[in-house]
Design an enzyme around this catalytic site. Sequence first.
Site, PDB file in Angstrom:
ATOM      1  CB  SER A  69      62.113  -0.549  61.996  1.00 27.90           C
ATOM      2  OG  SER A  69      61.164   0.348  62.478  1.00 27.90           O
ATOM      3  CG  HIS A 127      61.643  -5.210  62.092  1.00 28.36           C
ATOM      4  ND1 HIS A 127      60.742  -5.333  63.113  1.00 28.36           N
ATOM      5  CD2 HIS A 127      61.667  -3.903  61.769  1.00 28.36           C
ATOM      6  CE1 HIS A 127      60.247  -4.142  63.407  1.00 28.36           C
ATOM      7  NE2 HIS A 127      60.788  -3.252  62.587  1.00 28.36           N
TER       8      HIS A 127
END
Length: 171
Positions: A69, A127
Site C-alpha cells: 500500500s 500510506h
Amino acid sequence: MLLSTFSHFSLFHMAANMYVLWSFSSSIVNILGQEQFMAVYLSAGVISNFVSYVCKVATGRYGPSLGASGAIMTVLAAVCTKIPEGRLAIIFLPMFTFTAGTALKAIIAMDTAGMILGWKFFDHAAHLGGALFGIWYITYGHELIWKNREPLVKIWHEMRTNGPKKGGGSK
C-alpha cells in the site's frame, strides 16, 4: 522493510493492492520509464514501511506493517501530482468521477486523520509516507536523483568492465 512490501494480510488485501497498482502502472511507466519506476517503487516500499515503523514506535500503537500500500500510494501520488486534471473513479461507483488532484488531497486528508486519531483499518502512516514520497519524487527527486545518476553509472560500468584499479597510483 523491503520484503514487507511483498507480504499481505490476506488474498483480498493483495488483490486490492494489485488492482490499484495495475490501474496506475501504465501512467507511471510512461512518466518515469521502466527502470526508474522499479527504482522508485522499491525505494517507496522501504520508505513507507520505515515511516510506518517510526510512527508506531512514536505513538506506542504497535502492529505489523505489511503490504504494498505505501509503495502503491507513491505511484498514485506521483501520477496525481503529474496529471492533476486526470479523471478518476471508484471501482464500485464508476458514475462518480473526480480529478486526480482532488483524489490526492482527499487521500492525504483521510490518512492524516487516520494517523492522528489512531484508526486501524489501514496503515495510514505507510500510506501518508508513500504519498509524500511520491509527491516529493515527481516534484524534486527526479531532477535531484535520477538525472544526476550518470557519474555513478559511469563509475559502475567502468568497475564492471575494467575491474578495480590496483595499487592506488595513476598509470
